[in-house]
Enzyme design. Sequence first.
Site, PDB file in Angstrom:
ATOM      1  N   ASP A  22       0.825  -1.217   0.000  1.00 12.41           N
ATOM      2  CA  ASP A  22       0.000   0.000   0.000  1.00 12.41           C
ATOM      3  C   ASP A  22       0.858   1.266   0.000  1.00 12.41           C
ATOM      4  O   ASP A  22       1.986   1.258   0.488  1.00 12.41           O
ATOM      5  CB  ASP A  22      -0.908  -0.026   1.247  1.00 12.41           C
ATOM      6  CG  ASP A  22      -2.090   0.916   1.101  1.00 12.41           C
ATOM      7  OD1 ASP A  22      -2.358   1.382  -0.022  1.00 12.41           O
ATOM      8  OD2 ASP A  22      -2.751   1.187   2.122  1.00 12.41           O
ATOM      9  N   HIS A  39       2.559   3.382  -8.892  1.00 14.09           N
ATOM     10  CA  HIS A  39       2.374   1.953  -9.185  1.00 14.09           C
ATOM     11  C   HIS A  39       3.574   1.425  -9.984  1.00 14.09           C
ATOM     12  O   HIS A  39       4.070   0.330  -9.745  1.00 14.09           O
ATOM     13  CB  HIS A  39       1.087   1.718  -9.980  1.00 14.09           C
ATOM     14  CG  HIS A  39      -0.154   2.112  -9.229  1.00 14.09           C
ATOM     15  ND1 HIS A  39      -0.367   1.753  -7.928  1.00 14.09           N
ATOM     16  CD2 HIS A  39      -1.249   2.817  -9.600  1.00 14.09           C
ATOM     17  CE1 HIS A  39      -1.537   2.232  -7.524  1.00 14.09           C
ATOM     18  NE2 HIS A  39      -2.091   2.883  -8.521  1.00 14.09           N
ATOM     19  N   LEU A 133      10.610 -20.698  -4.423  1.00  9.80           N
ATOM     20  CA  LEU A 133       9.596 -19.809  -3.842  1.00  9.80           C
ATOM     21  C   LEU A 133       8.267 -19.903  -4.603  1.00  9.80           C
ATOM     22  O   LEU A 133       8.245 -19.895  -5.834  1.00  9.80           O
ATOM     23  CB  LEU A 133      10.102 -18.360  -3.884  1.00  9.80           C
ATOM     24  CG  LEU A 133       9.117 -17.272  -3.447  1.00  9.80           C
ATOM     25  CD1 LEU A 133       8.828 -17.362  -1.954  1.00  9.80           C
ATOM     26  CD2 LEU A 133       9.647 -15.885  -3.795  1.00  9.80           C
TER      27      LEU A 133
HETATM   28  C1  IPE Z   1      -5.569  -2.688  -0.276  1.00 13.07           C
HETATM   29  O1  IPE Z   1      -5.196  -1.357  -0.424  1.00 13.07           O
HETATM   30  C2  IPE Z   1      -5.488  -3.395  -1.591  1.00 13.07           C
HETATM   31  C3  IPE Z   1      -4.161  -3.523  -2.171  1.00 13.07           C
HETATM   32  C4  IPE Z   1      -3.024  -3.131  -1.658  1.00 13.07           C
HETATM   33  C5  IPE Z   1      -4.134  -4.189  -3.439  1.00 13.07           C
HETATM   34  P1  IPE Z   1      -6.274  -0.189  -0.592  1.00 13.07           P
HETATM   35  O2  IPE Z   1      -5.492   1.067  -0.695  1.00 13.07           O
HETATM   36  O3  IPE Z   1      -7.175  -0.499  -1.728  1.00 13.07           O
HETATM   37  O4  IPE Z   1      -7.091  -0.273   0.767  1.00 13.07           O
HETATM   38  P2  IPE Z   1      -7.893   0.830   1.547  1.00 13.07           P
HETATM   39  O5  IPE Z   1      -8.839   1.436   0.574  1.00 13.07           O
HETATM   40  O6  IPE Z   1      -6.904   1.829   2.049  1.00 13.07           O
HETATM   41  O7  IPE Z   1      -8.553   0.102   2.667  1.00 13.07           O
HETATM   42  C1  IPE Z   2      -1.514   0.233  -3.354  1.00 11.14           C
HETATM   43  O1  IPE Z   2      -1.312   1.608  -3.379  1.00 11.14           O
HETATM   44  C2  IPE Z   2      -1.703  -0.363  -4.732  1.00 11.14           C
HETATM   45  C3  IPE Z   2      -3.091  -0.719  -5.071  1.00 11.14           C
HETATM   46  C4  IPE Z   2      -4.102  -0.685  -4.268  1.00 11.14           C
HETATM   47  C5  IPE Z   2      -3.328  -1.167  -6.429  1.00 11.14           C
HETATM   48  P1  IPE Z   2      -2.525   2.626  -3.412  1.00 11.14           P
HETATM   49  O2  IPE Z   2      -2.871   2.874  -4.845  1.00 11.14           O
HETATM   50  O3  IPE Z   2      -3.633   2.167  -2.571  1.00 11.14           O
HETATM   51  O4  IPE Z   2      -1.842   3.920  -2.803  1.00 11.14           O
HETATM   52  P2  IPE Z   2      -2.468   4.893  -1.713  1.00 11.14           P
HETATM   53  O5  IPE Z   2      -2.901   4.035  -0.566  1.00 11.14           O
HETATM   54  O6  IPE Z   2      -3.621   5.581  -2.359  1.00 11.14           O
HETATM   55  O7  IPE Z   2      -1.346   5.798  -1.371  1.00 11.14           O
HETATM   56 MG    MG Z   3      -4.080   2.377  -0.590  1.00  8.76          MG
END
Ligand code: IPE
Ligand code: IPE
Ligand code: MG
Length: 254
Positions: A22, A39, A133
């Site tokens: 995240d 990303h 792995l």
């Molecule tokens: C969880 O992250 C999903 C992934 C990392 C793929 P999100 O950014 O979508 O989760 P919330 O919205 O903060 O709970």
């Molecule tokens: C995690 O990073 C990746 C995915 C959920 C695909 P985020 O895109 O949720 O990044 P933040 O949490 O908004 O910073």
């Molecule tokens: Mg996120």
Amino acid sequence: MHVSVDQIDKNRLPSHIAIIMDGNGRWAEEKGQERLYGHFHGVESVRNIVEGCAELGVGYLTLYAFSTENWDRPQQEVDGLMYLLVDTIRKEVPILNKNNIRLHVIGDMGMLPDFARIELKEALDMTSHNTGLNLVMALSYSSRWELVNAVKNIGLDVQAGKIDANSITQDTLQQYLTTSNLPDPELMIRTSGEYRISNFLLYQLAYAELYFTNTRWPDFRKENLYEAIIDFQNRERRFGKTSKQLQEVVTPMH
Ligand code: IPE
Ligand code: IPE
Ligand code: MG
């Protein structure tokens, strides 16, 4: 804190590490960039952490790459993520094979665009002989989706007379989950300072040790992984028992 890989006890590695990757979006926005830039850089971390786990000899690594709920993000971000996913998989397969890494996916593959599904299937087939792995990508995955799906399939099999409702056990449910071939995660890491599970492996994480770090995913590297594993190794996992019980030496019964 500076840690070194030598501080890790190789005999007590978590057999399965699960990571909620995240913070990509915020990482990019903090740099005045588009979320997709985050990303894109997150892929570097994936490479680094996969390599780190393979070097250590971790058996299973599950990465939460895209949740069922992430489909509701702006179309441009969803499209960008799908493209990035396919492009990365295409490029990484030779490296996975070189490092004896087997790819698996969990999630609702029916939701993925055709090109992504085809590319994934190829990558799964091309790495299926590897014995090192096990890298599990959670894509279009959510725990509630998985549990509903499992309940539905159990219901259908009861209806068809394949299983008896009264004989359903935890093992039965386990067999209907997308993770039926994987051990439960022992360590769950979430980056970027969020303290929640966000619909990830709710059932499987029952006794996982949870580790949260403020580091955003694109900045997460092997050293951060080592730190999490060292923290894990310093914890006492009690599984409902008392600390004293765990310290008692089990003497064989005669
Ligand atoms: C969880 O992250 C999903 C992934 C990392 C793929 P999100 O950014 O979508 O989760 P919330 O919205 O903060 O709970
Ligand atoms: C995690 O990073 C990746 C995915 C959920 C695909 P985020 O895109 O949720 O990044 P933040 O949490 O908004 O910073
Ligand atoms: Mg996120």
